[in-house]
Design a protein around this motif. Sequence first.
Motif, mmCIF file in Angstrom:
data_model
loop_
_atom_site.group_PDB
_atom_site.id
_atom_site.type_symbol
_atom_site.label_atom_id
_atom_site.label_comp_id
_atom_site.label_asym_id
_atom_site.label_seq_id
_atom_site.Cartn_x
_atom_site.Cartn_y
_atom_site.Cartn_z
ATOM 1 N N MET A 1 0.744 -1.070 0.196
ATOM 2 C CA MET A 1 -0.025 0.016 -0.088
ATOM 3 C C MET A 1 0.829 1.228 0.005
ATOM 4 O O MET A 1 2.068 1.285 0.686
ATOM 5 N N LYS A 2 0.499 2.204 -0.720
ATOM 6 C CA LYS A 2 1.047 3.335 -0.776
ATOM 7 C C LYS A 2 0.330 4.497 -0.534
ATOM 8 O O LYS A 2 -0.886 4.535 -0.872
ATOM 9 N N PHE A 3 1.010 5.759 -0.156
ATOM 10 C CA PHE A 3 0.204 7.097 -0.296
ATOM 11 C C PHE A 3 0.036 7.702 -1.229
ATOM 12 O O PHE A 3 1.090 7.675 -2.226
ATOM 13 N N CYS A 4 -1.045 8.059 -1.838
ATOM 14 C CA CYS A 4 -1.267 8.646 -3.099
ATOM 15 C C CYS A 4 -2.024 10.122 -2.969
ATOM 16 O O CYS A 4 -2.975 10.176 -1.843
ATOM 17 N N ASP A 5 -2.006 10.992 -3.770
ATOM 18 C CA ASP A 5 -2.609 12.127 -3.818
ATOM 19 C C ASP A 5 -4.063 11.813 -4.182
ATOM 20 O O ASP A 5 -4.419 11.065 -5.213
ATOM 21 N N ILE A 6 -5.084 12.440 -3.510
ATOM 22 C CA ILE A 6 -6.434 12.108 -3.771
ATOM 23 C C ILE A 6 -6.954 12.684 -5.153
ATOM 24 O O ILE A 6 -7.590 11.962 -5.798
ATOM 25 N N ASP A 7 -6.597 13.566 -5.468
ATOM 26 C CA ASP A 7 -7.064 14.475 -6.791
ATOM 27 C C ASP A 7 -6.381 13.649 -7.907
ATOM 28 O O ASP A 7 -6.830 13.178 -8.873
ATOM 29 N N PHE A 12 2.469 9.546 -3.464
ATOM 30 C CA PHE A 12 2.985 10.602 -2.723
ATOM 31 C C PHE A 12 4.497 10.569 -2.353
ATOM 32 O O PHE A 12 5.241 11.419 -2.622
ATOM 33 N N TYR A 13 4.825 9.308 -2.000
ATOM 34 C CA TYR A 13 6.433 9.224 -1.773
ATOM 35 C C TYR A 13 6.800 7.743 -2.050
ATOM 36 O O TYR A 13 6.218 6.866 -1.311
#
Length: 156
Positions: A1-7, A12-13
């Motif tokens: 799982m990764k952090f993603c920009d919502i829009d 993200f990183y």
Amino acid sequence: MKFCDIDTNKVFYKKLDFIYVEIAKFKKAEDELETLYDKWLYVLKNLYKLEDRPKALRDKVFDRLFKEAEIATFTPEELREYEDSLKAYRDIKNSIDTAKMEGREEELAEGLEKGRADEKKETVKRLLASGASVDIIAIATGMTEEAVKIVIDEMP
């Protein structure tokens, strides 16, 4: 799982990953533990019901975990007594360490004084060998004439 920009749904990183482990699905028994990963999962799943430390978990990496787990089971009175004894231990250890440091400083000071005295003796020998008189040697070294005479008498 990764952090993603919502829009934009852009990561993200890229260097940050999350891995989820479902401990409930871990079914290995103590005698089946092979890797450190297996051992950690076993501990996390079974720590609450372990009476004694299993043989498979005698690795040094688990020492602190089991120590903390033991402390976590203390009653409030036992915890207070433990913290008091720990404080007393640390106070004694700090006192001993301070005394050792002061002792080393005294040893260093004594060694310096001995070194200075030895150097003065060598200076007296050199001045005497060059033909200087006792009064000149005393002035040059900052010693009294009596001290210079004592050094001369001690010479081989």
